[in-house]
Design a protein around this motif. Structure first.
Motif, mmCIF file in Angstrom:
data_model
loop_
_atom_site.group_PDB
_atom_site.id
_atom_site.type_symbol
_atom_site.label_atom_id
_atom_site.label_comp_id
_atom_site.label_asym_id
_atom_site.label_seq_id
_atom_site.Cartn_x
_atom_site.Cartn_y
_atom_site.Cartn_z
ATOM 1 N N GLU A 229 0.569 -1.455 -0.091
ATOM 2 C CA GLU A 229 -0.004 0.225 0.138
ATOM 3 C C GLU A 229 1.395 1.230 -0.538
ATOM 4 O OE1 GLU A 229 -2.208 0.750 3.800
ATOM 5 O OE2 GLU A 229 -0.770 -0.714 4.687
ATOM 6 N N ILE A 230 0.326 2.233 -0.055
ATOM 7 C CA ILE A 230 0.986 3.894 -0.351
ATOM 8 C C ILE A 230 0.788 3.968 0.658
ATOM 9 C CG2 ILE A 230 1.234 6.061 -1.518
ATOM 10 C CD1 ILE A 230 2.800 3.420 -2.792
ATOM 11 N N TYR A 231 1.091 4.928 1.208
ATOM 12 C CA TYR A 231 1.090 5.972 2.891
ATOM 13 C C TYR A 231 1.494 7.292 2.579
ATOM 14 C CZ TYR A 231 1.136 7.528 7.379
ATOM 15 O OH TYR A 231 0.631 7.754 8.595
ATOM 16 N N GLN A 232 0.394 8.303 2.145
ATOM 17 C CA GLN A 232 0.987 9.834 2.104
ATOM 18 C C GLN A 232 1.370 10.088 3.626
ATOM 19 O OE1 GLN A 232 0.796 11.363 -0.367
ATOM 20 N NE2 GLN A 232 0.131 9.752 -1.851
ATOM 21 N N GLY A 233 3.016 10.009 4.050
ATOM 22 C CA GLY A 233 3.370 10.416 5.735
ATOM 23 C C GLY A 233 3.920 11.991 5.022
ATOM 24 N N LEU A 238 5.520 6.945 0.695
ATOM 25 C CA LEU A 238 5.768 5.853 1.646
ATOM 26 C C LEU A 238 5.504 4.696 1.121
ATOM 27 C CD1 LEU A 238 8.071 4.681 3.736
ATOM 28 C CD2 LEU A 238 6.917 5.096 5.206
ATOM 29 N N ASP A 239 6.407 3.969 0.462
ATOM 30 C CA ASP A 239 6.174 2.651 -0.066
ATOM 31 C C ASP A 239 5.750 1.363 1.215
ATOM 32 O OD1 ASP A 239 5.960 2.890 -2.235
ATOM 33 O OD2 ASP A 239 8.071 2.825 -2.905
ATOM 34 N N PRO A 274 12.057 7.183 9.313
ATOM 35 C CA PRO A 274 13.875 7.751 8.759
ATOM 36 C C PRO A 274 14.048 7.069 7.696
ATOM 37 C CG PRO A 274 13.699 7.044 11.301
ATOM 38 C CD PRO A 274 12.044 6.629 10.840
ATOM 39 N N PHE A 275 13.269 6.328 6.967
ATOM 40 C CA PHE A 275 13.940 5.389 6.130
ATOM 41 C C PHE A 275 13.145 5.209 5.025
ATOM 42 C CE2 PHE A 275 15.415 3.685 10.155
ATOM 43 C CZ PHE A 275 16.609 3.785 10.499
ATOM 44 N N TYR A 276 12.432 6.482 4.728
ATOM 45 C CA TYR A 276 11.311 6.659 3.017
ATOM 46 C C TYR A 276 12.138 5.889 1.898
ATOM 47 C CZ TYR A 276 7.690 9.421 4.776
ATOM 48 O OH TYR A 276 6.346 9.954 5.103
ATOM 49 N N GLU A 277 13.644 6.187 1.645
ATOM 50 C CA GLU A 277 14.830 5.757 0.414
ATOM 51 C C GLU A 277 14.706 3.947 0.394
ATOM 52 O OE1 GLU A 277 15.553 10.165 2.045
ATOM 53 O OE2 GLU A 277 15.250 7.610 2.854
ATOM 54 N N ASP A 278 14.063 3.909 1.937
ATOM 55 C CA ASP A 278 14.853 2.281 1.389
ATOM 56 C C ASP A 278 13.082 1.467 1.595
ATOM 57 O OD1 ASP A 278 16.989 2.340 0.759
ATOM 58 O OD2 ASP A 278 17.269 2.505 3.117
ATOM 59 N N SER A 279 12.032 2.688 1.793
ATOM 60 C CA SER A 279 10.352 1.457 2.379
ATOM 61 C C SER A 279 10.777 1.476 3.501
ATOM 62 C CB SER A 279 9.959 0.621 1.134
ATOM 63 O OG SER A 279 11.075 -0.803 1.221
ATOM 64 N N PHE A 280 9.407 0.044 3.880
ATOM 65 C CA PHE A 280 8.987 -0.002 4.819
ATOM 66 C C PHE A 280 7.981 -1.294 4.331
ATOM 67 C CE2 PHE A 280 5.804 -1.717 8.801
ATOM 68 C CZ PHE A 280 6.304 -1.069 9.569
ATOM 69 N N LYS A 281 8.692 -2.271 5.100
ATOM 70 C CA LYS A 281 8.161 -3.694 5.574
ATOM 71 C C LYS A 281 7.747 -4.094 6.491
ATOM 72 C CE LYS A 281 11.716 -5.210 3.137
ATOM 73 N NZ LYS A 281 12.670 -4.032 2.290
#
Length: 535
Positions: A229-233, A238-239, A274-281
């Protein structure tokens, strides 16, 4: 073998506890001369995972910047894994082994400012986790369909239990490529973003573009299915990706709704993820879970609470999945702000345990948060100080969780301004963004923001097991009060209620007296302060 005799002052009595540390503890836990002269820049960990034989093989390319001239470089790898060879610029180097620590004799002159590389080739049967994640290593399991279900966890015993690296927390690598050849038909999920898949060899290449601590690196292999899903942070898009066993897809799609709720609460209290570039999993694993950076692992059996239990005993702990909220909270406190020494592990666990109540505060209100923190207070043992012994990879008491949380909750009451408290928490994640820290640094920043000397406060709660005892006595309309069982110079503003009217006092270890209106028979202390009362 080095022996250290440590004297602890615990509770209201003193005793000596003999604590034995080995040379290996020092080599692991200190910034040795063979570590301090070089700064990590980049890793490429490239391994083949053979689940049938519980065997791994491969290499780690270590790129580093020379800080000062030196010709010996320490790399850590724990038996039964074995370093086969080390090369620099294609030249094989001599390695002196000392069980877990390996000293590479460099032949090329190491010039200040240069970026150099060594390639460490290794293989073997890594330690199998007995009780992951507390006793980590590789977990070699099977799913319900008999397919391999493999994962790593290594906090405490060290990342060198499964891959060669600079196994000390003070120096985080700036970026990292993780290449894992998985068994045919299965997927590997690691940290960062999936860069490519070599379908011929079934090798998954994951790239981490942010600094990462060594125990946060992980391998997860299974019969996974992916949804997202896409989160608007706060920082934009943010993926949020989820990898679960195929049989668990339907319940995961429902249960993982706690993940965006977590992100809402923690971005509010702590600042941007802290890690938008690396996504959240979130990645399903065959053990309870762990805070692996941008690859948080999950094994809470799709239950609310902690495997279906409420750790607070209040009912509020069943409003969320403990592993999703707690382990993801570590993205701010553990992965963004990382301790330099294991003795300061409370910086990870105290703040993250406290984050559980802030999740409740955001979604259910402050009364729910207060009840939760007061409830988990029943789990505090006060067996030894929260802070451990430095330079020997020694963690303090498990009270770093519940007592750490209550220590921070007490500070929130002293601030007495939730907007200010939120500014302090967000300020920590800004001041120490992608950095390693000490407890002293955390104390000083909070103290500056609160305009208060917090050293006696933190000494009291982190470095002893003494709980301040509030004593008071009444004579007519005069209230006399003080603290006992405290360290030197300890003071703490507390809120009491007299006839349900809030009154602030600031007891010290000396008796103070005040004339007050009202009936002292109805005096009660705000229970959000972690103190004991002796009227």
């Amino acid at each position: 073998m080095n022996k250290l005799l440590v004297a602890f002052t615990l509770g209201i009595f003193t005793f000596s506890q003999a604590q034995t540390f080995t040379e290996q503890d020092t080599l692991r836990g200190s910034i040795t001369p063979e570590r301090e002269w070089w700064d990590l820049n980049y890793y490429h960990l490239d391994i083949d995972v053979n689940a049938d034989d519980k065997f791994i093989s491969g290499c780690n390319t270590i790129r580093y910047k020379v800080l000062k001239p030196h010709q010996v470089l320490q790399v850590d790898l724990q038996p039964p894994l074995r370093i086969e060879k080390v090369t620099q610029d294609g030249v094989e180097l001599e390695v002196t082994n000392n069980i877990n620590a390996h000293f590479i004799q460099l032949t090329k002159p190491q010039k200040v400012g240069e970026l150099n590389e060594v390639v460490v080739t290794y293989s073997g049967h890594p330690k199998e986790a007995v009780n992951a994640p507390w006793d980590g290593g590789f977990s070699w399991k099977k799913d319900a369909n008999g397919k391999d279900f493999v994962a790593t966890s290594c906090q405490g015993l060290g990342a060198s239990v499964w891959w060669p690296n600079k196994d000390h927390m003070y120096d985080e690598v700036d970026s990292m490529l993780i290449s894992v050849k998985a068994p045919k038909g299965l997927m590997n999920v690691s940290n960062g973003r999936l860069r490519s898949i070599d379908k011929e060899t079934n090798t998954y290449n994951w790239f981490v573009s942010n600094p990462i601590n060594n125990y946060g690196v992980n391998v997860n292999i299974g019969d996974y299915i992916h949804f997202d899903e896409i989160y608007q942070g706060e920082k934009g898009v943010l993926d949020m990706d989820y990898y679960v066993l195929k049989d668990n897809l339907e319940k995961a799609e429902v249960h993982f709704k706690d993940a965006p709720k977590m992100m809402q609460a923690f971005e509010y209290w702590f600042g941007p993820y802290p890690f938008y570039e690396d996504s959240f999993k979130l990645v399903e694993v065959p053990y309870l879970g762990m805070e692996h950076q941008s690859s948080v692992t999950y094994g809470n059996q799709y239950k609310k609470g902690y495997l279906g239990r409420d750790l607070s005993g209040t009912g509020w702990g069943l409003k969320f999945d403990f592993i999703i909220i707690h382990e993801a909270g570590h993205e701010w406190f553990a992965n963004n702000i990382t301790y330099k020494d294991a003795a300061d592990m409370w910086v990870h666990e105290g703040f993250t345990c406290y984050s559980e109540s802030l999740f409740l505060d955001y979604h259910y209100g402050t009364e729910a948060a207060n009840a939760y923190v007061q409830g988990i207070r029943n789990n505090i043992r006060n067996d030894k100080p929260i802070i451990g012994i430095y330079n020997v990879n020694h963690e303090g008491s498990g009270d770093m969780y519940y007592k750490g949380s209550n220590t921070l909750h007490t500070l929130r009451q002293v601030v007495n301004d939730d907007r200010k408290w939120r500014t302090i928490l967000r300020g920590l994640n800004s001041e120490f963004y992608h950095k390693t820290v000490t407890t002293d640094e955390i104390e000083k920043v909070i103290g500056i923001e609160m305009k208060r000397d917090l050293k006696p406060f933190f000494d009291q709660y982190l470095r002893t097991t003494k709980i301040p005892v509030f004593e008071y006595k009444v004579k007519g309309k005069k209230l006399s009060y003080r603290f006992t069982n405290t360290v030197e110079n300890f003071t703490l503003p507390i809120k009491v209620y007299i006839d349900d009217i809030p009154v602030w006092l600031e007891p010290s270890n000396e008796w103070q007296s005040e004339k007050m209106k009202g009936s002292f028979e109805n005096l009660r202390v705000d229970p959000n302060f972690y103190i004991e009362i002796n009227p």
